[in-house]
Design a protein around this motif. Structure first.
Motif, mmCIF file in Angstrom:
data_model
loop_
_atom_site.group_PDB
_atom_site.id
_atom_site.type_symbol
_atom_site.label_atom_id
_atom_site.label_comp_id
_atom_site.label_asym_id
_atom_site.label_seq_id
_atom_site.Cartn_x
_atom_site.Cartn_y
_atom_site.Cartn_z
ATOM 1 N N VAL A 1 5.883 -16.092 -9.800
ATOM 2 C CA VAL A 1 4.782 -15.187 -9.455
ATOM 3 C C VAL A 1 3.868 -15.833 -8.426
ATOM 4 N N THR A 2 3.567 -17.108 -8.626
ATOM 5 C CA THR A 2 2.659 -17.816 -7.719
ATOM 6 C C THR A 2 3.271 -17.970 -6.336
ATOM 7 N N GLN A 3 4.566 -18.289 -6.278
ATOM 8 C CA GLN A 3 5.240 -18.399 -4.976
ATOM 9 C C GLN A 3 5.203 -17.070 -4.229
ATOM 10 N N MET A 4 5.453 -15.992 -4.951
ATOM 11 C CA MET A 4 5.429 -14.668 -4.330
ATOM 12 C C MET A 4 4.020 -14.313 -3.850
ATOM 13 N N ASN A 5 3.026 -14.697 -4.634
ATOM 14 C CA ASN A 5 1.637 -14.426 -4.266
ATOM 15 C C ASN A 5 1.253 -15.169 -2.987
ATOM 16 N N ILE A 6 1.675 -16.414 -2.864
ATOM 17 C CA ILE A 6 1.375 -17.204 -1.664
ATOM 18 C C ILE A 6 1.994 -16.550 -0.431
ATOM 19 N N MET A 7 3.219 -16.021 -0.575
ATOM 20 C CA MET A 7 3.859 -15.346 0.550
ATOM 21 C C MET A 7 3.101 -14.092 0.955
ATOM 22 N N ILE A 8 2.579 -13.371 -0.030
ATOM 23 C CA ILE A 8 1.814 -12.160 0.257
ATOM 24 C C ILE A 8 0.524 -12.504 0.990
ATOM 25 N N ILE A 9 -0.104 -13.601 0.592
ATOM 26 C CA ILE A 9 -1.330 -14.041 1.262
ATOM 27 C C ILE A 9 -1.035 -14.397 2.725
ATOM 28 N N MET A 10 0.145 -14.978 2.969
ATOM 29 C CA MET A 10 0.563 -15.255 4.352
ATOM 30 C C MET A 10 0.661 -13.956 5.148
ATOM 31 N N PHE A 11 1.208 -12.928 4.517
ATOM 32 C CA PHE A 11 1.362 -11.629 5.167
ATOM 33 C C PHE A 11 -0.008 -10.990 5.420
ATOM 34 N N MET A 12 -0.894 -11.056 4.417
ATOM 35 C CA MET A 12 -2.216 -10.429 4.528
ATOM 36 C C MET A 12 -3.069 -11.074 5.617
ATOM 37 N N ALA A 13 -2.792 -12.340 5.920
ATOM 38 C CA ALA A 13 -3.600 -13.073 6.912
ATOM 39 C C ALA A 13 -3.507 -12.480 8.313
ATOM 40 N N ILE A 14 -2.469 -11.707 8.595
ATOM 41 C CA ILE A 14 -2.315 -11.165 9.955
ATOM 42 C C ILE A 14 -2.674 -9.679 10.037
ATOM 43 N N ILE A 15 -3.185 -9.095 8.932
ATOM 44 C CA ILE A 15 -3.582 -7.682 8.966
ATOM 45 C C ILE A 15 -4.991 -7.588 9.552
ATOM 46 N N PRO A 16 -5.176 -6.891 10.684
ATOM 47 C CA PRO A 16 -6.456 -6.918 11.394
ATOM 48 C C PRO A 16 -7.514 -5.942 10.892
ATOM 49 N N LEU A 17 -7.448 -5.553 9.608
ATOM 50 C CA LEU A 17 -8.453 -4.654 9.040
ATOM 51 C C LEU A 17 -9.307 -5.402 8.028
ATOM 52 N N PRO A 18 -10.562 -4.977 7.815
ATOM 53 C CA PRO A 18 -11.390 -5.629 6.796
ATOM 54 C C PRO A 18 -10.699 -5.618 5.436
ATOM 55 N N GLY A 19 -10.660 -6.802 4.796
ATOM 56 C CA GLY A 19 -10.021 -6.898 3.483
ATOM 57 C C GLY A 19 -8.527 -6.682 3.489
ATOM 58 N N ALA A 20 -7.896 -6.735 4.672
ATOM 59 C CA ALA A 20 -6.457 -6.481 4.818
ATOM 60 C C ALA A 20 -6.075 -5.143 4.179
ATOM 61 N N SER A 21 -6.963 -4.156 4.346
ATOM 62 C CA SER A 21 -6.789 -2.859 3.695
ATOM 63 C C SER A 21 -5.447 -2.220 4.044
ATOM 64 N N GLY A 22 -4.858 -1.586 3.057
ATOM 65 C CA GLY A 22 -3.555 -0.959 3.232
ATOM 66 C C GLY A 22 -2.438 -1.944 2.992
ATOM 67 N N GLY A 23 -2.383 -2.991 3.789
ATOM 68 C CA GLY A 23 -1.352 -4.019 3.626
ATOM 69 C C GLY A 23 -1.504 -4.761 2.313
ATOM 70 N N ALA A 24 -2.748 -4.970 1.872
ATOM 71 C CA ALA A 24 -2.988 -5.677 0.613
ATOM 72 C C ALA A 24 -2.407 -4.890 -0.556
#
Length: 341
Positions: free
Chosen positions: A264-287
């Motif tokens: 679960v933690t490994q998957m969460n870290i990957m998602i955080i990597m993905f969210m880092a490039i979403i250019p909306l406040p709070g990574a809205s939608g992508g999060a």
């Protein structure tokens, strides 16, 4: 608070609300009721505790870095409000651009001179980037099969997020351990760019970059000289990230779902990597989308998935906004340093 930040919060609320509405439309109310009735409230409290513990660790990091003989004694609140204010402005600005300036303002408000406040934040940033880099790298090495099997649709964006972080961290390490070579390489790169970009713009960029390189180098040398501080701060940063990365696992436990903490933690870290490039406040939608990608692996009914997504969004995002607003409003006493720098 500025009007643009208010509208950022409105945008995030609107997007999150819309996604929840779509999910609720497709989810039988009975399933949602069953999921809510089965909640483990003790574990839910632990999830909130994990987020607050992450803030606590960051506050301790600042307190340790600020320690020196002539430093006036400040309340713990003076330091604790810094990470929650950072969270507030990270949440309401695109790609989390507002967090760093907000931290600086919070430190200046309690009497830490601007140059010293910048120095403290740079030291914290250097250590944080290196620890996060280690977490990202180890996750990709040992959890690459998860990218292939669980995140096929997000794999391209995960790789982009990782690449950005790797490049920035390697640049920091190059400054720390190969200062002269890094400075020369930067100047050569800028000399090459003069062929394509106006000279005045390049010279302005050169001045900014060389100043930042010099500043980073100076702070890294300070860190090397204070080994006991460095070790304490590294350990606290590891702990801070462990608390934060463990939140999805805690949510699964709150929903009475058993899973592997490591997976679960490994998957969460990957998602955080993905969210880092979403250019909306709070990574809205992508999060929200990435959350569903992660938790649908473990939560089989739609009621539990929607409830889990709401808990996760509240704890990692809206809780930070509420605490950050409290931190911004309640200012501790201002105590000036006995010396500057």
């Amino acid at each position: 608070m500025k009007k643009k930040y208010f509208w950022s919060i409105v945008v995030v609320l609107a997007i999150t609300g819309y996604i929840l509405y779509i999910d609720l439309k497709a989810t039988p109310i009975k399933q949602l009721e069953v999921a809510a009735q089965g909640l483990n409230w003790t574990m839910l409290g632990l999830v909130v505790g994990l987020m607050i513990s992450s803030y606590f660790c960051e506050a301790m990091i600042l307190k340790i870095l600020a320690q020196r003989k002539d430093e006036p004694k400040r309340s713990f609140w003076s330091y604790f409000r810094v990470p929650i204010i950072q969270t507030l402005f990270n949440a309401i600005t695109p790609m989390s651009t507002g967090g760093q300036p907000a931290q600086l303002a919070a430190l200046i408000q309690v009497g830490i001179e601007g140059g010293r406040a910048t120095s403290l934040l740079l030291m914290k940033f250097i250590i944080y980037q290196i620890v996060v880099f280690a977490a990202y790298l180890s996750t990709i090495i040992f959890g690459f099969h998860l990218v292939v099997t669980k995140f096929a649709t997000l794999s391209f964006f995960i790789v982009i997020g990782l690449t950005i972080h790797v490049v920035s961290t390697l640049f920091l390490l190059a400054i720390m351990f190969a200062y002269n070579s890094t400075k020369k390489a930067t100047n050569k790169l800028l000399d090459f760019l003069v062929r394509f970009i106006k000279t005045d713009k390049i010279e302005h960029l050169r001045q900014n970059m060389i100043t930042k390189i010099d500043t980073f180098y100076g702070e890294s040398q300070k860190l090397k000289q204070e080994k006991s501080k460095l070790i304490k701060v590294i350990l606290l940063t590891v702990l801070q990230l462990l608390f934060f990365y463990s939140i999805p696992y805690g949510i699964l436990l709150a929903l009475n779902i058993k899973a592997s903490w490591l997976a679960v933690t490994q998957m969460n870290i990957m998602i955080i990597m993905f969210m880092a490039i979403i250019p909306l406040p709070g990574a809205s939608g992508g999060a929200e989308y990435s959350f569903q990608t992660l938790f649908s692996t473990f939560i089989l009914n739609s009621g539990g998935l929607v409830l889990g997504m709401f808990i996760w969004r509240f704890v990692t995002y809206f809780l930070g906004i509420m605490l950050g607003l409290v931190g911004w409003i309640i200012k501790p006493a201002k105590k000036q340093n006995t010396r500057k720098g």
